[in-house]
Enzyme design. Structure first.
Site, mmCIF file in Angstrom:
data_model
loop_
_atom_site.group_PDB
_atom_site.id
_atom_site.type_symbol
_atom_site.label_atom_id
_atom_site.label_comp_id
_atom_site.label_asym_id
_atom_site.label_seq_id
_atom_site.Cartn_x
_atom_site.Cartn_y
_atom_site.Cartn_z
ATOM 1 N N ASN A 174 0.845 -1.195 0.000
ATOM 2 C CA ASN A 174 0.000 0.000 0.000
ATOM 3 C C ASN A 174 0.879 1.243 0.000
ATOM 4 O O ASN A 174 0.936 2.004 0.980
ATOM 5 C CB ASN A 174 -0.926 -0.017 1.224
ATOM 6 C CG ASN A 174 -1.831 -1.232 1.223
ATOM 7 O OD1 ASN A 174 -2.196 -1.743 0.163
ATOM 8 N ND2 ASN A 174 -2.185 -1.716 2.397
ATOM 9 N N TYR A 175 1.546 1.450 -1.115
ATOM 10 C CA TYR A 175 2.613 2.440 -1.219
ATOM 11 C C TYR A 175 2.234 3.830 -0.724
ATOM 12 O O TYR A 175 2.984 4.427 0.049
ATOM 13 C CB TYR A 175 3.096 2.491 -2.679
ATOM 14 C CG TYR A 175 4.141 3.531 -2.959
ATOM 15 C CD1 TYR A 175 5.411 3.438 -2.388
ATOM 16 C CD2 TYR A 175 3.881 4.613 -3.793
ATOM 17 C CE1 TYR A 175 6.378 4.396 -2.655
ATOM 18 C CE2 TYR A 175 4.838 5.562 -4.060
ATOM 19 C CZ TYR A 175 6.083 5.457 -3.487
ATOM 20 O OH TYR A 175 7.036 6.402 -3.732
ATOM 21 N N PRO A 176 1.089 4.397 -1.114
ATOM 22 C CA PRO A 176 0.792 5.758 -0.636
ATOM 23 C C PRO A 176 0.717 5.869 0.881
ATOM 24 O O PRO A 176 1.059 6.900 1.457
ATOM 25 C CB PRO A 176 -0.567 6.071 -1.282
ATOM 26 C CG PRO A 176 -0.641 5.175 -2.476
ATOM 27 C CD PRO A 176 0.059 3.915 -2.054
ATOM 28 N N ASP A 177 0.281 4.793 1.542
ATOM 29 C CA ASP A 177 0.161 4.808 3.001
ATOM 30 C C ASP A 177 1.501 5.012 3.684
ATOM 31 O O ASP A 177 1.579 5.608 4.758
ATOM 32 C CB ASP A 177 -0.418 3.478 3.499
ATOM 33 C CG ASP A 177 -1.926 3.418 3.362
ATOM 34 O OD1 ASP A 177 -2.531 4.431 2.989
ATOM 35 O OD2 ASP A 177 -2.499 2.345 3.626
ATOM 36 N N TYR A 178 2.556 4.462 3.095
ATOM 37 C CA TYR A 178 3.827 4.381 3.798
ATOM 38 C C TYR A 178 4.838 5.451 3.385
ATOM 39 O O TYR A 178 5.791 5.695 4.120
ATOM 40 C CB TYR A 178 4.456 2.997 3.578
ATOM 41 C CG TYR A 178 3.511 1.861 3.868
ATOM 42 C CD1 TYR A 178 2.755 1.859 5.030
ATOM 43 C CD2 TYR A 178 3.344 0.812 2.981
ATOM 44 C CE1 TYR A 178 1.864 0.837 5.301
ATOM 45 C CE2 TYR A 178 2.464 -0.221 3.249
ATOM 46 C CZ TYR A 178 1.724 -0.194 4.412
ATOM 47 O OH TYR A 178 0.840 -1.211 4.679
#
Length: 416
Positions: A174-178
């Site tokens: 969940n790239y945008p989250d991290y």
């Protein structure tokens, strides 16, 4: 290192009402550089990351998730039951105490809790209130909710991720989250704190996660705007480079099991191409006129990749990388978790990972700071809190409750 009084955010107080990724990661970086962060949780609606692997070896329960512990180290833990009036009262006390209020809960939940900006600024006229709704605080999708996997899709990442003629496969995380959303929120909070220092005025920070994520896809948006072209999945290939991709190397055997290994290669220029030919030992196929230009290499990319794979497959990923780099070719091992933690000599030399001792999970590695300050380097003051670990401390030392008031809150199930 124990004295944190010289850190740049020493004295800043944060009420962290967020969960999962985008909010907690942002708050952790505030804690890393000196802020006192109280992480508010609910035992009835447990943070999903507490239940997500990997868990400490042989351990179970809410306190041993490496996922959760990595993103919440350095914080104080408080469990509140926000469905009770006393729980909401304690939340209001925490808001009145803090400099920064942070949440990535949906607008509907924030409204139910009575913690909209209009609510919190009445409790604390100088508060910096930061909200991370998935699609913003207004508009037709205001109440839509979702996690990073959904955000990858609606923001456009999935359309670009995968191989032609196959379904979108996403980024694998969940790239945008991290990365994107917590970083953008951190910058916005720092700007708001600076503005408050100059003017004394509170401010609402809104980071619509979809807008934060879409901003990173500007090339695809501009390509459509300027050329009418909709970019889509191209696997590992690139329109202005060939070869460009991940190439299979020798398998690696660990504890009797074979693991596939890969090296990434990116040839953009004629100089890169010349270096690649030299690294491969000037094989006869490289003299083929079809490969003399980028256009030719793109036209015959399947055949070109087969030739490169024949060479890489006879070498370990590290050998291939070193030989290519020695000839000026952009190349790197496709590293896995074991590589970056134990075998990457550069990350080791820079001491990127921080190791902390957790009372249940034991000694574990944590992500290091995403940036470094030469005069005031931040660090994590301690491991992530066990569920409700600091209830008494927060209630007494921060909220000023007496023993009788704490007992009443427990009886009313406002505290877990």
């Amino acid at each position: 290192m124990t004295d944190r009084s010289n850190l740049p955010l020493a004295g800043i107080k944060v009420a962290d009402f967020s969960w999962f990724g985008a909010g907690p990661i942002c708050a952790q970086n505030l804690a890393r550089f000196g802020a006192t962060v109280v992480r508010v949780e609910s035992e009835a609606h447990i943070d999903g990351l507490r239940q997500v692997m990997p868990f400490a070896t042989g351990k179970t329960g809410y306190n041993v998730s490496g996922y959760f512990n990595n993103y919440n180290a350095g914080k104080l833990g408080l469990t509140l039951n926000m469905s009770t009036e006393r729980g909401r009262e304690l939340a209001r006390k925490l808001v009145a105490w803090c400099d920064v209020f942070l949440t990535n809960q949906t607008p509907r939940i924030v409204e139910q809790w009575g913690l909209t900006y209009e609510d919190v600024v009445k409790l604390n006229p100088q508060v910096i209130a930061a909200y991370q709704p998935m699609q913003g605080g207004d508009g037709p999708h205001k109440y839509f909710l979702g996690f990073g996997a959904v955000l990858n899709a609606v923001s456009g990442y999935n359309e670009l991720s995968g191989f032609p003629n196959r379904p979108p496969m996403g980024l694998g995380t969940n790239y945008p989250d991290y990365v994107i959303n917590p970083g953008h929120t951190l910058i916005a909070i720092m700007a708001a704190l600076r503005h408050r220092k100059r003017t004394g005025k509170a401010q609402r920070v809104e980071l619509a996660q979809i807008e934060s994520a879409v901003a990173s896809l500007a090339p695809a948006v501009l390509d459509y705007m300027a050329n009418g072209r909709v970019q889509t999945r191209a696997g590992n290939r690139h329109p202005y480079a060939a070869p460009h991709g991940a190439f299979r190397c020798k398998d690696e055997e660990i504890s009797g099991e074979k693991h596939d290994r890969w090296v990434a290669i990116a040839v953009f220029t004629d100089v890169d191409w010349s270096g690649l030919i030299q690294a491969l030992g000037s094989p006869p196929w490289a003299a083929d006129a079809r490969f003399a230009t980028l256009a030719g290499r793109k036209q015959h990319e399947d055949e070109l990749e087969a030739h490169v794979t024949a060479w890489t497959s006879e070498r370990t990923a590290e050998e291939a990388m070193e030989q290519l780099q020695a000839h000026g070719v952009p190349a790197g091992v496709v590293q896995n978790g074991r590589d970056v933690l134990d075998r990457d000599e550069h990350l080791k030399a820079r001491q990127y990972y921080e190791y902390l001792d957790h009372p249940e999970a034991g000694r574990t590695a944590h992500d290091g700071a995403p940036f470094r300050l030469s005069r005031t380097p931040g660090w994590l003051s301690g491991p992530a809190p066990c569920l409700g670990e600091h209830n008494e401390y927060v209630c007494k030392e921060i909220l000023g409750l007496s023993d009788d008031e704490i007992a009443e809150a427990l009886v009313e199930q406002a505290l877990y």
